[in-house]
Write a protein that holds these residues in place. Structure first.
Motif, PDB file in Angstrom:
ATOM      1  N   UNK A  51       0.818  -1.222   0.000  1.00  0.00           N
ATOM      2  CA  UNK A  51       0.000   0.000   0.000  1.00  0.00           C
ATOM      3  C   UNK A  51       0.844   1.261   0.000  1.00  0.00           C
ATOM      4  N   UNK A  52       0.456   2.237   0.813  1.00  0.00           N
ATOM      5  CA  UNK A  52       1.130   3.537   0.818  1.00  0.00           C
ATOM      6  C   UNK A  52       2.590   3.405   1.264  1.00  0.00           C
ATOM      7  N   UNK A  53       3.396   4.345   0.793  1.00  0.00           N
ATOM      8  CA  UNK A  53       4.810   4.359   1.154  1.00  0.00           C
ATOM      9  C   UNK A  53       5.672   3.936  -0.019  1.00  0.00           C
ATOM     10  N   UNK A  54       6.957   4.207   0.105  1.00  0.00           N
ATOM     11  CA  UNK A  54       7.916   3.856  -0.938  1.00  0.00           C
ATOM     12  C   UNK A  54       8.860   2.789  -0.405  1.00  0.00           C
ATOM     13  N   UNK A  55       9.054   1.754  -1.188  1.00  0.00           N
ATOM     14  CA  UNK A  55       9.876   0.629  -0.751  1.00  0.00           C
ATOM     15  C   UNK A  55      10.851   0.243  -1.863  1.00  0.00           C
ATOM     16  N   UNK A  56      12.041  -0.159  -1.468  1.00  0.00           N
ATOM     17  CA  UNK A  56      13.052  -0.628  -2.410  1.00  0.00           C
ATOM     18  C   UNK A  56      13.361  -2.091  -2.124  1.00  0.00           C
ATOM     19  N   UNK A  57      13.781  -2.784  -3.167  1.00  0.00           N
ATOM     20  CA  UNK A  57      14.191  -4.180  -3.024  1.00  0.00           C
ATOM     21  C   UNK A  57      15.698  -4.244  -3.249  1.00  0.00           C
ATOM     22  N   UNK A  58      16.412  -4.760  -2.265  1.00  0.00           N
ATOM     23  CA  UNK A  58      17.874  -4.804  -2.329  1.00  0.00           C
ATOM     24  C   UNK A  58      18.340  -6.250  -2.206  1.00  0.00           C
ATOM     25  N   UNK A  59      19.177  -6.673  -3.165  1.00  0.00           N
ATOM     26  CA  UNK A  59      19.732  -8.020  -3.090  1.00  0.00           C
ATOM     27  C   UNK A  59      20.781  -8.080  -1.977  1.00  0.00           C
ATOM     28  N   UNK A  60      20.712  -9.134  -1.182  1.00  0.00           N
ATOM     29  CA  UNK A  60      21.664  -9.320  -0.082  1.00  0.00           C
ATOM     30  C   UNK A  60      22.380 -10.649  -0.297  1.00  0.00           C
ATOM     31  N   UNK A  61      23.694 -10.627  -0.165  1.00  0.00           N
ATOM     32  CA  UNK A  61      24.486 -11.847  -0.308  1.00  0.00           C
ATOM     33  C   UNK A  61      25.486 -11.948   0.834  1.00  0.00           C
ATOM     34  N   UNK A  62      25.671 -13.153   1.303  1.00  0.00           N
ATOM     35  CA  UNK A  62      26.685 -13.405   2.338  1.00  0.00           C
ATOM     36  C   UNK A  62      27.375 -14.722   2.012  1.00  0.00           C
ATOM     37  N   UNK A  63      28.704 -14.695   1.937  1.00  0.00           N
ATOM     38  CA  UNK A  63      29.467 -15.883   1.578  1.00  0.00           C
ATOM     39  C   UNK A  63      29.832 -16.691   2.815  1.00  0.00           C
ATOM     40  N   UNK A  64      29.891 -18.003   2.630  1.00  0.00           N
ATOM     41  CA  UNK A  64      30.375 -18.888   3.681  1.00  0.00           C
ATOM     42  C   UNK A  64      31.888 -18.941   3.678  1.00  0.00           C
ATOM     43  N   UNK A  65      32.489 -19.832   4.454  1.00  0.00           N
ATOM     44  CA  UNK A  65      33.949 -19.932   4.517  1.00  0.00           C
ATOM     45  C   UNK A  65      34.552 -20.179   3.130  1.00  0.00           C
TER      46      UNK A  65
END
Length: 269
Positions: free
Chosen positions: A52-66
């Motif tokens: 609904x109301x408001x502004x939203x962004x979609x951000x890719x998140x990545x985290x590597x293992x050992x």
């Protein structure tokens, strides 16, 4: 014994991505807070559409293992890739530059630059040090393995790759994911290329003839004939009019896997 010509770029991607947790964060643009997270982009997009109301962004998140896990993944992929021969091989990875960007600056322009594995450089270093990988500059790894095979004695080499584009090259082809060995004839390779010249390649952002899909390409080119290029040219002429040759040649250069060094495909009809 076959000499393997290994396209190892996919090994870098497979090994790195398998060692990462990837998700999509939905961010409230007003305060920067994380509203939610989803594993897949379409799920995140679907959720945003309901907020609904408001502004939203979609951000890719990545985290590597050992890193050790990524290198172990790379070793396993390369062991699968060398299943046909552990000793007679040449391994290649991408270096700097690619002539296709000079021909068409939008080449691969639909890809997400942030999709490369976080540990890409470390995996590249591993392949160079432990598998003798060579960097290919100015062209694609696909081109290098393609013309090395075409210039070798018949049935003495085998391209190792999971890239369907290399089915445009005659000779042995080993898909290490499927552990599937194929013999690709000259006629099969040419037919695959000319069908792709009609459809383009959405993966690499190569347009071909927009709106013309795989089924139509098979209908127009049901089998190999000596007139494949003429048949394709007729379709380009119908779609692009006076500019047909320029458009067809650009697509052909982008799609052609070189069969000799520095080769540039051209329209001959």
């Amino acid at each position: 014994m076959l000499e393997l010509l290994i396209d190892a770029d996919s090994a870098i991607y497979k090994a790195g991505c398998a060692n990462e947790e990837r998700s999509y964060h939905i961010i409230d643009d007003d305060d920067g807070s994380i509203v939610a997270q989803r594993k897949y982009l379409k799920e995140a997009q679907g959720l945003v559409s309901t907020l609904g109301d408001g502004a939203f962004s979609i951000v890719k998140y990545k985290e590597a293992g050992p890193l050790a896990h990524a290198l172990s993944n790379a070793k396993r992929v390369m062991q699968n890739a060398t299943a046909l021969s552990h000793t007679d091989r040449q391994v290649f990875i991408s270096g700097k530059g690619n002539f296709r960007y000079d021909i068409y600056p939008c080449y691969k322009g639909n890809r997400d630059g942030g999709d490369k594995p976080i540990q890409e450089q470390e995996i590249r270093n591993y392949l160079i040090k432990h598998w003798g990988a060579q960097c290919v500059d100015g062209e694609e790894v696909d081109d290098r393995v393609s013309y090395l095979q075409c210039l070798s004695e018949p049935k003495s080499t085998c391209i190792v790759s999971i890239d369907k584009d290399l089915l445009n090259t005659p000779g042995y082809n080993f898909n290490y994911d499927k552990q599937e060995l194929k013999w690709v004839t000259q006629e099969q390779a040419d037919l695959t290329f000319y069908r792709q010249l009609l459809t383009g390649d959405s993966t690499d952002n190569i347009p071909g003839i927009r709106g013309l899909g795989v089924k139509t390409a098979h209908k127009l080119l049901p089998e190999w004939t000596p007139h494949l290029e003429t048949d394709v040219a007729v379709v380009y002429q119908d779609r692009y009019g006076d500019n047909w040759k320029e458009v067809m040649e650009m697509n052909g250069i982008l799609l052609w896997m070189r069969r000799e060094p520095d080769e540039m495909w051209s329209v001959t009809v």
